[in-house]
Design a protein around this motif. Sequence first.
Motif, PDB file in Angstrom:
ATOM      1  N   ASP A 103      11.795  20.064  -3.176  1.00 40.78           N
ATOM      2  CA  ASP A 103      13.010  21.157  -2.519  1.00 40.78           C
ATOM      3  C   ASP A 103      11.896  21.548  -0.995  1.00 40.78           C
ATOM      4  O   ASP A 103      11.166  21.541  -1.157  1.00 40.78           O
ATOM      5  CB  ASP A 103      13.297  22.408  -3.718  1.00 40.78           C
ATOM      6  CG  ASP A 103      14.338  23.458  -3.342  1.00 40.78           C
ATOM      7  OD1 ASP A 103      14.990  22.825  -4.130  1.00 40.78           O
ATOM      8  OD2 ASP A 103      13.966  23.615  -2.004  1.00 40.78           O
ATOM      9  N   ARG A 104      13.083  21.855  -0.280  1.00 40.26           N
ATOM     10  CA  ARG A 104      12.498  22.804   1.332  1.00 40.26           C
ATOM     11  C   ARG A 104      11.547  23.899   0.538  1.00 40.26           C
ATOM     12  O   ARG A 104      11.030  23.808   1.671  1.00 40.26           O
ATOM     13  CB  ARG A 104      13.760  22.888   1.725  1.00 40.26           C
ATOM     14  CG  ARG A 104      13.651  22.402   2.869  1.00 40.26           C
ATOM     15  CD  ARG A 104      14.885  22.120   4.075  1.00 40.26           C
ATOM     16  NE  ARG A 104      15.931  23.737   3.420  1.00 40.26           N
ATOM     17  CZ  ARG A 104      17.226  24.171   4.265  1.00 40.26           C
ATOM     18  NH1 ARG A 104      17.502  22.758   5.081  1.00 40.26           N
ATOM     19  NH2 ARG A 104      17.557  24.932   4.038  1.00 40.26           N
ATOM     20  N   GLU A 105      12.264  24.566   0.038  1.00 39.87           N
ATOM     21  CA  GLU A 105      11.300  25.160  -0.072  1.00 39.87           C
ATOM     22  C   GLU A 105      10.464  25.500  -1.324  1.00 39.87           C
ATOM     23  O   GLU A 105      10.636  24.674  -2.609  1.00 39.87           O
ATOM     24  CB  GLU A 105      12.098  26.819  -0.325  1.00 39.87           C
ATOM     25  CG  GLU A 105      12.794  27.415   0.502  1.00 39.87           C
ATOM     26  CD  GLU A 105      12.219  26.964   1.720  1.00 39.87           C
ATOM     27  OE1 GLU A 105      11.270  28.045   1.923  1.00 39.87           O
ATOM     28  OE2 GLU A 105      13.345  27.160   2.937  1.00 39.87           O
ATOM     29  N   PRO A 106       8.988  26.283  -1.520  1.00 43.52           N
ATOM     30  CA  PRO A 106       7.677  25.891  -2.519  1.00 43.52           C
ATOM     31  C   PRO A 106       9.626  26.277  -4.078  1.00 43.52           C
ATOM     32  O   PRO A 106       9.780  27.589  -3.542  1.00 43.52           O
ATOM     33  CB  PRO A 106       6.588  27.071  -2.905  1.00 43.52           C
ATOM     34  CG  PRO A 106       6.983  27.281  -0.940  1.00 43.52           C
ATOM     35  CD  PRO A 106       8.287  26.627  -0.278  1.00 43.52           C
ATOM     36  N   ILE A 107       9.246  25.994  -5.040  1.00 48.74           N
ATOM     37  CA  ILE A 107       9.522  26.434  -6.471  1.00 48.74           C
ATOM     38  C   ILE A 107       8.578  27.858  -7.193  1.00 48.74           C
ATOM     39  O   ILE A 107       8.266  26.507  -7.429  1.00 48.74           O
ATOM     40  CB  ILE A 107      10.216  25.238  -7.100  1.00 48.74           C
ATOM     41  CG1 ILE A 107      11.440  24.046  -6.178  1.00 48.74           C
ATOM     42  CG2 ILE A 107      11.466  26.066  -8.603  1.00 48.74           C
ATOM     43  CD1 ILE A 107      10.951  22.898  -7.088  1.00 48.74           C
TER      44      ILE A 107
END
Lengths: 264, 264
Positions: free
Chosen positions: B32-36
């Motif tokens: 994912d583009r952001e930390p999950i």
Amino acid sequence: MDDPVLLTGAGGRVGQAILSRLADEYDWRLLDREPIPEERRHGVPESASFVADVTDDAAVADAVAGCGAVIHLAGDPRPDAPWDSVLANNIDGTQTVFSAAVDAGVEKVAFASSNHAVGAYETDERTPEMYRADDDYRLDGEELPRPSNLYGVSKASGETLGRYYHDHADLDVVCVRIGNLTEGHPPREYERGQAMWLSHRDCAHLFDRCLAADYGYEIVYGISDNDRKYYSIERAKEVLGYDPQDNSAEYTFEGEPKNDPATE
Amino acid sequence: MDDPVLLTGAGGRVGQAILSRLADEYDWRLLDREPIPEERRHGVPESASFVADVTDDAAVADAVAGCGAVIHLAGDPRPDAPWDSVLANNIDGTQTVFSAAVDAGVEKVAFASSNHAVGAYETDERTPEMYRADDDYRLDGEELPRPSNLYGVSKASGETLGRYYHDHADLDVVCVRIGNLTEGHPPREYERGQAMWLSHRDCAHLFDRCLAADYGYEIVYGISDNDRKYYSIERAKEVLGYDPQDNSAEYTFEGEPKNDPATE
């Protein structure tokens, strides 16, 4: 079409096939990434010639202002073009042209798609028989894309962009899946090329019909009336009034046939 | 599927519908583009979670190395996303994922396409009747794209990229045109949303089948078995063994129906 017609990629092969025969028929505006030398403008004044990249929104808007129609040929024409090039020049560039055409109130856009949008229908099981006159396999433009290469992916994407702008902005769009355009005679020793040959005069006539006819959204095949064809030209005849004069079967060549799409 | 499965866009809505129900069924790698955050990894260790943009070739290659399958959801999910965003995130990003998957020897890719790839079939003449149970209009996945918006254009382009990689690299590809995914119950007061509702459990089951079934190249519709449906789910049933459990008709809501695609 009394209003000016913008021809993008005017200095390229397809552009020259069109412009050399139709220079006097329309009030042309030419656009190309490189300056078009005088002998390739066929009498169109330099003042109607724009040097710009089709991904340049402002430059395309400037070129299309006041036009009634666009023939959009510009893009990377190489079947083996790398992804980054077709993404920018063919996909993004085509979106730029359609969007600018809508903003300018253009009535119709003829988009140069390609046989490579559907090249993977030429499976090992079907070839080389499908390239021959006695084979009745036909693609008619209603089939889903099966690209030969990433260039073909980019052309299919351009067709879908045309569909979107037709549905949402009432722009008339015809996508012409151009076959194998050669000057003077069909490709020699190349059955596939003879099956999808498009002569220069049939090419000019077909795009002339794209400017003259009434349609909504169409995908047609741009080939001469070749005995070997596996692309139907019925839709182009019916909707556009296309009346091709050439047929690769009228030429005979000696030698072994080749069928490598990469040689197109 | 014993090899690891890469889930791109794992932190998003569709990713969570899948991962929350199938976390224990596969050896997941998440991207994912952001930390999950931990509560959205559903037990998948942080060491199997990659923070990267899908347009980053090297990062995607790193994430997919050793995987046997990919569920590719990442991209700009907004139906009204601007062209530059869908060009980069959805078209270029999907090419990056398919290309990396082929290079890594992945067997199959399930690609999240969208109802917006064909939204313009919902013409003024057909709506709202086509959203109703007694109307028999059906799209089955063999029709050409007619996107609702540029987001839909980008999804259709992703489908064509999948076709290309299937034909040329022997990658199995299934494109799932996802309907209206909501948790718990179908959209209220929205006939169109009820027609194309996809419950969370049917979504997880459908992608589970995409990982388990054998196929070549497919375009299927991802909706529950809604009485109101105008997307055929026959192909998903036949090829994937999809067996949906939900139907928006089992829920009743009061109020006036709305059918604005923009509210999806």
